[in-house]
Design a protein around this motif. Structure first.
Motif, PDB file in Angstrom:
ATOM      1  N   ARG A  78       0.841  -1.200   0.000  1.00  0.00           N
ATOM      2  CA  ARG A  78       0.000   0.000   0.000  1.00  0.00           C
ATOM      3  C   ARG A  78       0.864   1.232   0.000  1.00  0.00           C
ATOM      4  N   ASP A  79       0.306   2.288  -0.581  1.00  0.00           N
ATOM      5  CA  ASP A  79       1.056   3.533  -0.680  1.00  0.00           C
ATOM      6  C   ASP A  79       0.621   4.458   0.455  1.00  0.00           C
ATOM      7  N   TYR A  80       1.045   4.116   1.667  1.00  0.00           N
ATOM      8  CA  TYR A  80       0.621   4.898   2.834  1.00  0.00           C
ATOM      9  C   TYR A  80       1.392   6.205   2.947  1.00  0.00           C
ATOM     10  N   GLU A  81       0.767   7.217   3.565  1.00  0.00           N
ATOM     11  CA  GLU A  81       1.576   8.306   4.109  1.00  0.00           C
ATOM     12  C   GLU A  81       1.889   7.888   5.547  1.00  0.00           C
ATOM     13  N   PHE A  82       3.157   7.607   5.807  1.00  0.00           N
ATOM     14  CA  PHE A  82       3.583   7.183   7.141  1.00  0.00           C
ATOM     15  C   PHE A  82       3.805   8.397   8.028  1.00  0.00           C
ATOM     16  N   VAL A  83       3.334   8.334   9.265  1.00  0.00           N
ATOM     17  CA  VAL A  83       3.571   9.424  10.219  1.00  0.00           C
ATOM     18  C   VAL A  83       4.153   8.838  11.501  1.00  0.00           C
TER      19      VAL A  83
ATOM     20  N   ASN B  84       9.730   8.467  23.431  1.00  0.00           N
ATOM     21  CA  ASN B  84       9.064   9.516  24.181  1.00  0.00           C
ATOM     22  C   ASN B  84       8.993  10.867  23.485  1.00  0.00           C
ATOM     23  N   GLN B  85       9.892  11.095  22.568  1.00  0.00           N
ATOM     24  CA  GLN B  85      10.048  12.452  22.045  1.00  0.00           C
ATOM     25  C   GLN B  85      10.431  12.451  20.586  1.00  0.00           C
ATOM     26  N   GLY B  86      10.327  13.616  19.983  1.00  0.00           N
ATOM     27  CA  GLY B  86      10.775  13.786  18.613  1.00  0.00           C
ATOM     28  C   GLY B  86       9.835  14.697  17.854  1.00  0.00           C
ATOM     29  N   ARG B  87      10.253  15.079  16.660  1.00  0.00           N
ATOM     30  CA  ARG B  87       9.368  15.870  15.805  1.00  0.00           C
ATOM     31  C   ARG B  87       8.431  14.927  15.076  1.00  0.00           C
ATOM     32  N   ILE B  88       7.274  15.431  14.700  1.00  0.00           N
ATOM     33  CA  ILE B  88       6.324  14.618  13.944  1.00  0.00           C
ATOM     34  C   ILE B  88       6.691  14.752  12.463  1.00  0.00           C
ATOM     35  N   VAL B  89       7.075  13.641  11.851  1.00  0.00           N
ATOM     36  CA  VAL B  89       7.479  13.688  10.438  1.00  0.00           C
ATOM     37  C   VAL B  89       6.623  12.706   9.638  1.00  0.00           C
ATOM     38  N   SER B  90       6.600  12.910   8.311  1.00  0.00           N
ATOM     39  CA  SER B  90       5.851  11.968   7.484  1.00  0.00           C
ATOM     40  C   SER B  90       6.633  11.639   6.232  1.00  0.00           C
ATOM     41  N   SER B  91       6.231  10.564   5.578  1.00  0.00           N
ATOM     42  CA  SER B  91       6.919  10.137   4.361  1.00  0.00           C
ATOM     43  C   SER B  91       6.619  11.071   3.191  1.00  0.00           C
ATOM     44  N   ARG B  92       5.708  12.038   3.394  1.00  0.00           N
ATOM     45  CA  ARG B  92       5.471  13.016   2.327  1.00  0.00           C
ATOM     46  C   ARG B  92       5.875  14.411   2.757  1.00  0.00           C
ATOM     47  N   GLY B  93       6.882  14.467   3.601  1.00  0.00           N
ATOM     48  CA  GLY B  93       7.539  15.737   3.841  1.00  0.00           C
ATOM     49  C   GLY B  93       7.082  16.558   5.036  1.00  0.00           C
ATOM     50  N   LEU B  94       6.102  16.074   5.781  1.00  0.00           N
ATOM     51  CA  LEU B  94       5.706  16.810   6.983  1.00  0.00           C
ATOM     52  C   LEU B  94       6.862  16.776   7.983  1.00  0.00           C
TER      53      LEU B  94
ATOM     54  N   TYR C  84      -3.619   8.599   6.879  1.00  0.00           N
ATOM     55  CA  TYR C  84      -2.200   8.326   7.105  1.00  0.00           C
ATOM     56  C   TYR C  84      -2.088   7.162   8.050  1.00  0.00           C
ATOM     57  N   LEU C  85      -0.870   6.646   8.182  1.00  0.00           N
ATOM     58  CA  LEU C  85      -0.673   5.478   9.042  1.00  0.00           C
ATOM     59  C   LEU C  85       0.418   5.750  10.070  1.00  0.00           C
TER      60      LEU C  85
ATOM     61  N   PRO D 289       4.247   0.679  13.877  1.00  0.00           N
ATOM     62  CA  PRO D 289       5.545   0.094  13.555  1.00  0.00           C
ATOM     63  C   PRO D 289       5.979   0.313  12.102  1.00  0.00           C
ATOM     64  N   LEU D 290       5.073   0.150  11.146  1.00  0.00           N
ATOM     65  CA  LEU D 290       5.484   0.332   9.746  1.00  0.00           C
ATOM     66  C   LEU D 290       5.976   1.754   9.518  1.00  0.00           C
ATOM     67  N   ALA D 291       5.276   2.717  10.112  1.00  0.00           N
ATOM     68  CA  ALA D 291       5.643   4.124   9.936  1.00  0.00           C
ATOM     69  C   ALA D 291       6.958   4.443  10.654  1.00  0.00           C
TER      70      ALA D 291
END
Ligand code: SF4
Ligand code: SF4
Lengths: 430, 258
Positions: free
Chosen positions: A207-212, A223-233, A265-266, A269-271
């Protein structure tokens, strides 16, 4: 069409009675609607007017399978509102605690909920009749995760030892040593789990998910980190509401979260794997390679392997933390109540969990917002069902139901409770 | 021939699943238990399901919908023994906080379309609806006590779950009293034993997750707590958490209502 009234709590773990309605025309699935029935429990409402310090104990009760995730998200959001950053050994201990939850919850998902699907059993207890050693290995692994939580948190479910600012009591170095022994055995068990799950028979789908997911500074996110996505967020947790929204869909009162600009979006674990594989420890990276995962895994059925890789990572990371642990001078930092808004997102085993709190000057909660992984993943789960079910439409209802249940269990152990008695309503148009 | 094993069923009402998870957390005993009983209904663990009647039903969660109020009657009819597990099932759980508020207001805070929400105005214990043979306390229950309770019912004896307070467990554990020693407010004197005095062992006051002990002297404890600096509002909140609707805690919290 049959119209159903659906009662869903967007806050509580989504479980209980589930219903799935699939509508197909000319052999093509046009819609798949997952409805989940869960009596509302109203957490966001009764958090109002409680002290900021009460939130970790209260939000833990949202979910017995991932209480640490709720406690950690609440704690980080409160610290954000109060303008403190907890660092050093206390931060490490929190990471260690979260490793425990990943090991325990992922292992439960893998061995008790998901693997029986691949091997044709109703559950782990039935599976144990033919594969006692394997189930025993799963139980031992789960126990190692629980041992971390029990030591640091006081007990496995709804830990009592965590607080905004740190812990009530920090462990001594020597208390952690017996854990290290158990975790070394668990790491072997986790490696065996990766190899075992990699050998399952997987449907050949992608599947062509947008991973977040979160992304930390070169560390695999917990516990921490920036929120990123596979489409550039790439945003801070404080910006979540600007980019994500929850909406009502026509068929359900369940809130579904979307990225405003794009839609489903998804998380999970996969993301995390797709966005952070390079930050895994060498042993976990090597196991992933050996299992044939590549740098991105877009086959949701193979999420069971990724989950096993994360268990391996969590064992390894826990050992690293125990090895480097220095006892802190004090178990918690001092806090002063003040008015403000705090945000946090953490990585619950099944996906990102977002909390936002607004505080009054006396430290009481004015407003709370909690977005669990379930409502974030639900639109993607429905899309999975819509896309995959076309190929299964000719199966008898029982087999079709099982495939659909499995598709849901790919993502969420909680919905999977529901899907054990998923009511399937297929309209094939004939 | 396989011997006939007692049939165990696990049921869920409004809850977090933590108490039934306690059964899966008996990693060392789980397979043994599964050998002694036939697990006939346990959705969190298996999709196999065997029709009733059941010898022993474990019920988690509270009653918050009309549908569940009807369902618990069915479960009772199907069960020879019915045991409730956890604060939700024995006292209404955290979701019983609605009993002190207007549930429509709660719905409006959480949901954009509160009119879609079908729920009762209250969250109530299972024993408010049907006869209960035994109540196991805690939020969550202790796995040790759960194994003891199941074993006791299988053996036809009464479970050993002492009715005294957390204070007694503190003494057994050799803890320094956190109230006397550190001036930390603690519900231990009025809280049912079972956890092994967990919180005081971690330098924290008990927050009452096992619910009231038998005949607790809550008014007297409140005097002590106010001397330690808790105002009326704090006193109301401290009794109003995971066992808010248990009689002794509810009554004491109401004494401090504004
Ligand atoms: S009593 Fe506590 S742990 Fe048990 S189901 Fe209710 S909220 Fe969960
Ligand atoms: S709150 Fe009280 S009863 Fe609950 S674990 Fe802590 S000490 Fe035990």
């Amino acid at each position: 069409m049959i119209v159903k009234t659906i009662k869903v709590d967007q806050l509580a773990r989504v479980e209980g009675e589930g219903a799935l309605k699939v509508v197909a025309r000319d052999g093509v699935v046009q819609s798949a609607e997952l409805n989940i029935f869960e009596p509302p429990r109203f957490f966001e409402a009764f958090l109002r007017d409680r002290m900021y310090s009460e939130a970790p104990d209260i939000t833990a009760r949202i979910c017995g399978i991932c209480p640490v995730a709720y406690q950690m998200s609440a704690i980080h959001a409160m610290e954000n509102a109060l303008g403190v950053v907890v660092d050093g050994p206390l931060r490490d201990l929190r990471r260690l605690l979260y490793c425990g939850e990943w090991i325990e919850s992922h292992t439960l998902h893998i061995y008790m909920l998901h693997a029986p699907d691949f091997l044709g059993y109703a559950g782990a207890i039935e599976m144990a009749r033919d594969h006692a050693d394997i189930v025993r290995r799963g139980l031992d692994l789960k126990k190692a995760g629980n041992a971390i939580i029990a030591l640091l948190g006081g007990r496995e479910i709804h830990p009592i030892n965590v607080r905004v600012g740190g812990f009530y009591r920090a462990p001594r170095r020597r208390e952690l040593q017996p854990l290290a022994e158990e975790l070394k055995r668990a790491r072997d068990g986790a490696l065996a789990t990766v190899r075992w799950t990699a050998g399952f028979d997987f449907p050949d789908v992608e599947r062509d998910y947008e991973f977040v997911a979160l992304r930390g500074d070169g560390e695999y996110p917990l516990n921490q980190g920036r929120i990123v996505s596979s489409r550039g967020l790439d945003i801070a947790a404080a910006e979540y509401d600007e980019h994500f929204e929850e909406s009502h869909v026509e068929h359900s009162t369940a809130l579904h979260a979307h990225i405003k600009a794009r839609g489903a979006y998804l998380t999970g674990p996969l993301a995390r794997y797709a966005l952070n594989a390079a930050s895994l420890s060498p042993i976990a990276r090597e196991a992933a390679r050996e299992a044939g995962l590549g740098s991105v895994c877009a086959n949701p059925f193979r999420s069971i392997i990724v989950r096993a890789v994360e268990v391996l990572y969590a064992c390894d990371e826990a050992l690293r933390i125990i090895d480097q642990y220095e006892e802190p001078d004090r178990p918690a930092v001092d806090l002063e109540p003040r008015a403000g808004v705090g945000f946090a997102a953490t990585e619950a085993p099944r996906g990102m969990l977002y909390h936002r709190y607004q505080l009054h000057a006396d430290g009481k909660i004015a407003d709370a917002r909690i977005v669990p992984p379930t409502s974030q993943n639900q639109p993607s789960i429905e899309e999975d069902l819509k896309i995959f079910a076309t190929a299964w439409l000719n199966l008898p209802d029982d087999a079709l139901r099982h495939r659909c249940e499995q598709t849901i269990r790919n993502h969420d152990p909680c919905i999977s409770c529901a899907t054990h008695f998923l009511r399937l309503d297929v309209d094939r148009g004939r | 021939m396989a011997r006939i094993r007692p049939r165990l069923a696990v049921w869920k009402f409004a809850s977090c699943d933590g108490c039934q998870l306690s059964l899966l957390d008996c990693e060392d005993e789980l397979l043994e238990i599964a050998g002694e009983v036939e697990i006939a209904q346990f959705l969190e663990a298996t999709s196999a399901s065997v029709e009733g009647p059941y010898d022993l039903s474990l019920v988690e969660g509270s009653v918050t919908t009309a549908h569940d109020a009807a369902r618990i009657q069915e479960v009772r009819k199907q069960s020879r023994f019915l045991i409730t597990i956890g604060a939700c099932a024995t006292a209404g759980g955290i979701q019983a906080l609605r009993n002190f508020a207007d549930v429509r207001e709660y719905a409006a805070i959480v949901y954009a379309r509160p009119d879609y929400i079908e729920t009762l105005a209250t969250s109530t214990a299972i024993s408010d609806h049907v006869k209960v043979d035994f109540e196991l306390r805690g939020c969550p229950i202790s796995t040790r006590q759960l194994v003891e309770t199941i074993s006791a019912f299988l053996a036809g004896r009464k479970p050993q779950t002492p009715p005294h307070s957390v204070c007694v467990e503190c003494k057994i554990a050799g803890n320094l009293c956190v109230m006397v020693g550190h001036g930390t407010p603690c519900l231990g004197p009025v809280t049912h034993a079972g956890c092994g005095a967990l919180c005081p062992s971690y330098n924290r006051g008990c927050y009452g997750c096992y619910g009231p002990m038998e005949t607790p002297n809550t008014p007297s404890l409140s005097v002590w707590l106010s001397r330690l600096g808790m105002d009326e509002d704090a006193l109301r909140r401290v009794y109003r958490t995971f066992n808010a609707n248990a009689d002794a805690f509810r009554e004491e919290s109401e004494r401090h209502d504004r």
